[in-house]
Scaffold this active site. Structure first.
Site, PDB file in Angstrom:
ATOM      1  N   ASN A  95       2.172  -7.711   3.938  1.00 36.05           N
ATOM      2  CA  ASN A  95       1.276  -6.885   4.798  1.00 36.05           C
ATOM      3  C   ASN A  95       1.929  -5.740   5.525  1.00 36.05           C
ATOM      4  OD1 ASN A  95      -0.437  -8.929   3.926  1.00 36.05           O
ATOM      5  ND2 ASN A  95      -0.356 -10.155   5.637  1.00 36.05           N
ATOM      6  N   ASP A  97       0.484  -4.796   8.827  1.00 38.20           N
ATOM      7  CA  ASP A  97      -0.376  -4.893  10.017  1.00 38.20           C
ATOM      8  C   ASP A  97       0.505  -5.262  11.008  1.00 38.20           C
ATOM      9  OD1 ASP A  97      -0.118  -7.836   9.685  1.00 38.20           O
ATOM     10  OD2 ASP A  97      -2.276  -7.801   8.525  1.00 38.20           O
ATOM     11  N   HIS A 112       6.282  -3.846   2.274  1.00 32.71           N
ATOM     12  CA  HIS A 112       5.478  -2.564   1.872  1.00 32.71           C
ATOM     13  C   HIS A 112       5.339  -1.640   3.368  1.00 32.71           C
ATOM     14  CE1 HIS A 112       3.522  -4.794  -1.315  1.00 32.71           C
ATOM     15  NE2 HIS A 112       4.655  -4.372  -1.760  1.00 32.71           N
ATOM     16  N   CYS A 175       8.861  19.505  13.182  1.00 29.64           N
ATOM     17  CA  CYS A 175       9.003  20.283  12.256  1.00 29.64           C
ATOM     18  C   CYS A 175       7.930  20.938  11.685  1.00 29.64           C
ATOM     19  CB  CYS A 175      10.225  19.857  11.279  1.00 29.64           C
ATOM     20  SG  CYS A 175       9.487  18.645  10.041  1.00 29.64           S
ATOM     21  N   GLY A 212      -1.336 -16.940   1.229  1.00 30.58           N
ATOM     22  CA  GLY A 212      -2.229 -15.812   1.027  1.00 30.58           C
ATOM     23  C   GLY A 212      -1.987 -14.506   0.151  1.00 30.58           C
ATOM     24  N   SER A 213      -1.582 -14.868  -1.022  1.00 28.75           N
ATOM     25  CA  SER A 213      -1.323 -13.774  -1.625  1.00 28.75           C
ATOM     26  C   SER A 213      -1.631 -14.046  -3.446  1.00 28.75           C
ATOM     27  CB  SER A 213       0.130 -13.301  -1.911  1.00 28.75           C
ATOM     28  OG  SER A 213       0.554 -12.067  -2.771  1.00 28.75           O
TER      29      SER A 213
END
Length: 270
Positions: A95, A97, A112, A175, A212-213
């Site tokens: 996640n 978040d 990630h 920049c 939860g994946s």
């Protein structure tokens, strides 16, 4: 069986979008994500096209309010509590978040990346997303495009191209280079040191618990067969089948907040 595995300690937790759905952040593949099949932005498209970057940042700017306001749910708090009780070897989250850290968890590898940071593709400077949100708001006074648009797990609102055409993008404050969220896009590789740190964390663990994946994406899935090859018990708690099920010692199809809250409570009776 899950209670026994966690009670033994040194558990590596691997989490996915399903853990954050109870915080109001949808997932792509679980029960709340069946209607969400929008093609995600790829690294190649983002870097090659100024128009694509305008579409991305317009959608992301609108969606950021939703991500920034999300708070940890019972599942995040339970995982953090297990860490405080010394049961975890660490957390690998797919996640972006930041809710594990917001719940007080430590030893978290953000596989990630994080939507809470922005990186300049020219000078490499990382800055806070909240700062960029202020700059984008100032550059787009009164810009309001379908403020009730649904938000994807990646934090971008679902908008048509016509709604994003007038959006003004800003460059790096240092920049003027191209800014990108500090997350791994599709078509982009997880940085090797980060991937290797996840392998090392797997090898130090005594067991793995997936929360939860669906494990559809290889970048997260690969640690499951690696754990199984090492002989670690692999427990999967997810609503729906997962790519990792053939490697699992046991699977449980149930709401995560409920399961994890009960898991923590179970230690009170041991």
């Amino acid at each position: 069986m899950l209670l026994d595995v966690v009670a033994a300690g040194n558990v590596l937790v691997l989490t996915g979008a399903g853990l954050s759905t109870e915080s109001g952040i949808p997932d792509y593949r679980g029960p709340t994500g069946l209607a969400r099949r929008a093609t995600p932005m790829t690294y190649q498209t983002f870097t090659a096209s100024a128009a694509a970057r305008r579409r991305y940042w317009a959608r992301s700017h609108l969606g950021w309010r939703h991500i920034a306001q999300a708070v940890p749910n019972d599942g995040h708090r339970a995982v953090a509590e297990l860490g405080r009780r010394g049961r975890l070897a660490g957390i690998i989250t797919q996640n972006v978040d930041g809710l594990h850290q917001a719940a007080g968890a430590s030893e978290v590898i953000e596989l990630h990346g994080s939507l809470h940071r922005v990186i300049c593709l020219s000078c490499g400077q990382r800055t806070a997303r909240a700062d960029l949100h202020g700059r984008l708001t100032a550059a787009n006074p009164g810009w309001d495009a379908e403020s009730t648009a649904p938000v994807n797990p990646d934090g971008d609102a679902v908008l048509g191209d016509d709604a994003t055409a007038s959006f003004q993008v800003v460059g790096c404050a240092a920049c003027q280079g191209v800014l990108k969220p500090d997350v791994v896009f599709f078509g982009e590789n997880v940085p090797r040191p980060r991937a290797e740190a996840c392998y090392a964390m797997t090898e130090r663990a005594s067991s793995m618990v997936v929360l939860g994946s669906s494990l559809t994406v290889m970048s997260g899935f690969r640690y499951v067969p690696h754990a199984a090859k090492l002989g670690l018990p692999v427990m999967i708690v997810n609503q729906g089948p997962t790519r990792g099920d053939p490697y699992a010692t046991a699977t449980l199809d149930a709401p995560l907040g409920q399961v994890l809250t009960a898991l923590v409570a179970g230690f009170e009776h041991r």
